[in-house]
Design an enzyme around this catalytic site. Structure first.
Site, PDB file in Angstrom:
ATOM      1  N   CYS A   2       0.832  -1.201   0.000  1.00 60.28           N
ATOM      2  CA  CYS A   2       0.000   0.000   0.000  1.00 60.28           C
ATOM      3  C   CYS A   2       0.872   1.258   0.000  1.00 60.28           C
ATOM      4  CB  CYS A   2      -0.947   0.087   1.198  1.00 60.28           C
ATOM      5  SG  CYS A   2      -1.977  -1.356   1.398  1.00 60.28           S
ATOM      6  N   ARG A  27       3.582  -0.295  -4.914  1.00 65.14           N
ATOM      7  CA  ARG A  27       3.411  -0.854  -3.573  1.00 65.14           C
ATOM      8  C   ARG A  27       2.102  -1.623  -3.429  1.00 65.14           C
ATOM      9  NH1 ARG A  27       6.865   1.784   0.114  1.00 65.14           N
ATOM     10  NH2 ARG A  27       5.560   1.011   1.797  1.00 65.14           N
ATOM     11  N   TRP A  82      -3.006  -2.683  -1.486  1.00 66.05           N
ATOM     12  CA  TRP A  82      -2.741  -4.103  -1.720  1.00 66.05           C
ATOM     13  C   TRP A  82      -3.543  -4.815  -0.634  1.00 66.05           C
ATOM     14  CZ3 TRP A  82      -0.569  -8.312   0.892  1.00 66.05           C
ATOM     15  CH2 TRP A  82      -0.196  -9.409   0.085  1.00 66.05           C
ATOM     16  N   ASN A 108      -1.532   1.789   6.142  1.00 68.91           N
ATOM     17  CA  ASN A 108      -0.718   0.647   5.684  1.00 68.91           C
ATOM     18  C   ASN A 108      -0.427  -0.201   6.907  1.00 68.91           C
ATOM     19  OD1 ASN A 108      -0.512   1.919   3.276  1.00 68.91           O
ATOM     20  ND2 ASN A 108       1.673   2.357   3.412  1.00 68.91           N
ATOM     21  N   GLY A 109      -0.393  -1.513   6.719  1.00 69.35           N
ATOM     22  CA  GLY A 109      -0.067  -2.389   7.849  1.00 69.35           C
ATOM     23  C   GLY A 109      -1.267  -3.246   8.213  1.00 69.35           C
ATOM     24  N   GLU A 492      17.183 -17.355  -9.209  1.00 68.41           N
ATOM     25  CA  GLU A 492      16.742 -15.985  -9.468  1.00 68.41           C
ATOM     26  C   GLU A 492      16.053 -15.886 -10.838  1.00 68.41           C
ATOM     27  OE1 GLU A 492      16.050 -13.457  -8.004  1.00 68.41           O
ATOM     28  OE2 GLU A 492      16.060 -11.870  -9.488  1.00 68.41           O
ATOM     29  N   LYS A 496      12.171 -14.656 -11.472  1.00 67.82           N
ATOM     30  CA  LYS A 496      11.852 -13.519 -12.350  1.00 67.82           C
ATOM     31  C   LYS A 496      10.817 -13.930 -13.381  1.00 67.82           C
ATOM     32  CE  LYS A 496      13.158 -11.030 -10.911  1.00 67.82           C
ATOM     33  NZ  LYS A 496      13.735 -10.351  -9.828  1.00 67.82           N
ATOM     34  N   GLU A 499       7.268 -14.576 -11.706  1.00 62.56           N
ATOM     35  CA  GLU A 499       6.536 -13.447 -11.129  1.00 62.56           C
ATOM     36  C   GLU A 499       5.952 -12.513 -12.187  1.00 62.56           C
ATOM     37  OE1 GLU A 499      10.365 -10.836  -9.527  1.00 62.56           O
ATOM     38  OE2 GLU A 499       8.459 -10.545  -8.528  1.00 62.56           O
ATOM     39  N   HIS A 515      16.944 -37.028  -9.881  1.00 60.50           N
ATOM     40  CA  HIS A 515      16.374 -37.615  -8.665  1.00 60.50           C
ATOM     41  C   HIS A 515      14.861 -37.390  -8.585  1.00 60.50           C
ATOM     42  CE1 HIS A 515      20.261 -38.806  -7.165  1.00 60.50           C
ATOM     43  NE2 HIS A 515      20.715 -37.598  -7.459  1.00 60.50           N
ATOM     44  N   LYS A 614       5.628  -4.317  -4.318  1.00 60.34           N
ATOM     45  CA  LYS A 614       7.091  -4.174  -4.260  1.00 60.34           C
ATOM     46  C   LYS A 614       7.621  -4.247  -2.832  1.00 60.34           C
ATOM     47  CE  LYS A 614      10.994  -2.644  -6.335  1.00 60.34           C
ATOM     48  NZ  LYS A 614      11.606  -3.751  -7.070  1.00 60.34           N
TER      49      LYS A 614
HETATM   50  C1  AGP Z   1      11.756  -9.603  -6.714  1.00 63.28           C
HETATM   51  O1  AGP Z   1      11.592  -9.509  -8.068  1.00 63.28           O
HETATM   52  C2  AGP Z   1      10.584  -9.567  -5.886  1.00 63.28           C
HETATM   53  N1  AGP Z   1       9.547  -8.796  -6.312  1.00 63.28           N
HETATM   54  C3  AGP Z   1      10.710  -9.893  -4.416  1.00 63.28           C
HETATM   55  O2  AGP Z   1      11.097 -11.234  -4.357  1.00 63.28           O
HETATM   56  C4  AGP Z   1      11.665  -9.045  -3.537  1.00 63.28           C
HETATM   57  O3  AGP Z   1      12.983  -9.268  -3.916  1.00 63.28           O
HETATM   58  C5  AGP Z   1      11.439  -9.412  -2.063  1.00 63.28           C
HETATM   59  O4  AGP Z   1      10.114  -9.131  -1.716  1.00 63.28           O
HETATM   60  C6  AGP Z   1      12.378  -8.697  -1.136  1.00 63.28           C
HETATM   61  O5  AGP Z   1      12.201  -7.313  -1.156  1.00 63.28           O
HETATM   62  P1  AGP Z   1      13.260  -6.348  -0.521  1.00 63.28           P
HETATM   63  O6  AGP Z   1      14.527  -6.519  -1.283  1.00 63.28           O
HETATM   64  O7  AGP Z   1      12.682  -4.982  -0.682  1.00 63.28           O
HETATM   65  O8  AGP Z   1      13.427  -6.737   0.909  1.00 63.28           O
END
Ligand code: AGP
Length: 619
Positions: A2, A27, A82, A108-109, A492, A496, A499, A515, A614
């Site tokens: 948010c 956010r 969010w 937020n929260g 990683e 990517k 997501e 395995h 984010k």
């Molecule tokens: C990465 O593409 C993500 N959207 C997510 O995994 C992110 O890296 C994770 O939420 C950690 O966020 P931060 O680095 O702000 O702590």
């Protein structure tokens, strides 16, 4: 999670709020709303959907959004959501109005005891329009405001905060005090932007840098009374709290798309300069400098093990860090995801060095994990991108990544710069401990300084990835396979892809495939395989044969020197040579480009993937 924005001043308030919300949309983006006091009346406009839809609604109601024209609004707040409590809907969107229509709140929260408070308020005759925890806050403030009978909104907020259990960044308007707004903070960020005869608040500085560089980061358990010409920060007993003003170096353009179709593309193209800005200033006179982190023999002698904690992409950067600290420094290192670490009764003491990694510096799991490490006596270093963020302020030492604002939900340049910090630390530790020679130390400096040009060379070949993605975007499932550092890189790359393109994907250590998972390989299954480690290349070649025999199509990401060998794969993307320990920094970029083009081909909303936000400030 948010985004909050608030403004008091002579500008067009609605333009400031809507623009701010657009900047903060990464956010959370399932609904948005604004509330403002004009001619002594409280207005509330909110809607399910993106900020653009809210903007249209505001305009259609006849409110002027022209930034060059004032709209004589006394104060205003806005929110992009969010969803946590209650599905995305008009009713559940913020701001939330109290029952008498005098108090309006964005939040937020999570208010953990909201059910109990709701029950209490219902008994007192309060009716609720939404399923949110935030509406409870609005009603509770009203309850104390009315009960006291003295029109003291500040006191009512403090009294309500005493009842609330949970985390919050709250921004509150009261129609009886049209020229002020109140914010309260616990475990969720609030930044105050100071202007001349105008002041701003927001969840992060990207919403403010167009207007001011002078900011104050609010501390937990405080509240703010903001007017156009003053700010007062107080503790919950109403006692003034001292604060300091920081100057933000980021420029406003950094938070704009600058002609790119998506922030993600822009941010990938910024990787060479972001990496350079993170690494180059720290390599001077043939030495590595880590600002105020006292890396000397005495500091390192007190460390028996390293503990790296992070989430998501930052965790993957931590995995590379683990490899480096063990390989170069021979220090036993574990890297764990923060949400698991918290409940694992971790083996940490004062001889453990804890490194947390976070782009936003606000991720609640990472923050909580760092708290636990500190409680157990561990020294903490935070690798953080957002200046002045909570994790940066709470760690013993901070090493900033110089990535600049990262807006796309999918992290790209933050990851490469996090890697930059991991290499700087591991190389510096290794040299200080005498684990590498002065010659090697200098060689490694040169390798790091050469990375930006090599990243540029990869970007100049992005068409190859674009072409390949255009033949593969209908895939249902994609496997990433690597060994050693390439396994971490595969993790990683897989994150990517999933997501932003919503294609199911898994990352496997090359040797693990047989395995179990190889059962899923069939005609046409795509396997992406980074092969950057000389010693493991022949093993990977065998793995590739195994999957190709079962019908897989293989894309190999491979450095020039290994590409000369006759690997039997379907497509090769060749990256520049480097010392193999640095390969993850180069190898990740084609994987990011691949995820991007797969998502674009599928018509996905690259910068705002579904269900994600984010900055993850809830557990
Ligand atoms: C990465 O593409 C993500 N959207 C997510 O995994 C992110 O890296 C994770 O939420 C950690 O966020 P931060 O680095 O702000 O702590």
């Amino acid at each position: 999670m948010c985004g909050i924005v608030g403004y008091i001043g002579a500008r067009n308030t609605l333009s400031v709020l809507i623009k701010g919300l657009k900047t903060l949309e990464y956010r959370g983006y399932d609904s948005a709303g604004v509330s403002f006091i004009k001619d002594g009346e409280l207005n509330l406009i909110k809607k399910k959907g993106r900020v653009n839809e809210l903007e249209e609604e505001v305009a259609s109601l006849g409110f002027n959004l022209d930034e060059h024209k004032t709209n004589k609004i006394s104060s205003g707040i806005g929110h992009t959501r969010w969803a946590t409590h209650g599905a995305p809907s008009d009713e559940n969107s913020h701001p939330h109005l109290s029952m008498n229509g005098k108090i309006c709140v964005v939040h937020n929260g999570i208010i953990e005891n909201y059910a109990e408070l709701r029950k209490f308020l219902k008994k007192k005759g309060y009716e609720f329009k939404s399923e949110t925890d935030t509406e409870v806050a609005a009603q509770l403030i009203e309850y104390y405001y009315v009960k006291s009978g003295n029109n003291d909104i500040e006191a009512a907020v403090c009294r309500a905060l005493a009842d609330i259990v949970g985390s919050y960044a709250l921004c509150i308007l009261c129609v009886d005090k049209p020229d002020q707004l109140i914010c309260a903070k616990k475990d969720n960020p609030i930044v105050i932007g100071l202007g001349k005869n105008e002041n701003f608040v927001a969840s992060d500085i990207t919403a403010l840098i167009e207007y001011t560089r002078d900011v104050v980061f609010m501390e937990d358990n405080c509240y703010l009374v903001m007017k156009k010409d003053s700010i007062e920060i107080k503790d919950i007993h109403g006692e003034p709290v001292e604060y300091s003003v920081s100057t933000v170096e980021w420029d406003a353009d950094a938070a704009q798309k600058g002609g790119y179709a998506h922030f993600m593309m822009k941010e990938m193209f910024e990787e060479p300069s972001a990496f350079d800005a993170t690494v180059r200033p720290r390599i001077q006179d043939e030495r590595i400098y880590l600002e105020h982190i006292p890396v000397d023999k005495e500091f390192l002698a007190g460390i028996t093990n390293i503990n790296i904690i992070a989430c998501g992409t930052a965790y993957h950067a931590g995995c590379v860090g683990k490899f480096l600290f063990e390989k170069l420094c021979r220090i036993p290192t574990v890297c764990g995801v923060a949400s698991e670490f918290i409940y694992s009764d971790p083996l940490i003491d004062e001889h453990t060095l804890t490194i947390v990694i976070s782009q936003s510096g606000e991720t609640l799991d990472t923050r909580n994990a760092m708290k636990i490490a500190k409680e157990k006596g561990s020294r903490t270093i935070a690798v953080v991108n957002v200046i002045g963020s909570t994790i940066a302020r709470e760690a013993d030492y901070v090493l900033y990544t110089a990535a600049g604002p990262e807006i796309s939900v999918a992290s790209t340049k933050a990851y490469t710069t996090q890697l930059g910090c991991m290499y700087l630390m591991a190389i510096k530790f290794a040299y200080t401990l005498g684990c590498i020679t002065p010659e090697k130390y200098k060689e490694y400096h040169a390798e790091l300084l050469a990375i930006p040009e090599k990243l540029k060379a990869i970007l100049s070949k992005q068409n190859q990835i674009q072409r390949f993605a255009s033949t593969q975007f209908n895939a249902d499932s994609i496997f990433f396979m690597g060994r050693g550092l390439d396994y971490y890189l595969s993790m990683e790359a897989s994150l990517k892809l999933k997501e932003i393109s919503y294609i199911h994907s898994e990352a496997y250590a090359g040797g693990e495939l047989k395995h179990g998972t190889i059962a899923l390989i069939e005609d046409g299954t795509l396997v992406v395989s980074p092969i950057t480690q000389d010693e493991l290349a022949s093993k990977m070649e065998s793995n590739i044969k195994e999957v190709r025999t079962r019908g897989a199509t293989v894309l190999a990401i491979i450095p020039e020197r290994l590409a000369k060998n006759s690997f039997s794969c379907d497509e090769k993307f060749v990256i520049p040579d480097c010392d193999e320990i640095f390969a993850p920094i180069l190898g990740v970029l084609p994987c990011q480009l691949f995820a991007y083009y797969m998502a674009v081909n599928k018509g996905c909303d690259v910068d705002k993937p579904r269900n994600l936000a984010k900055s993850v400030t809830v557990e």
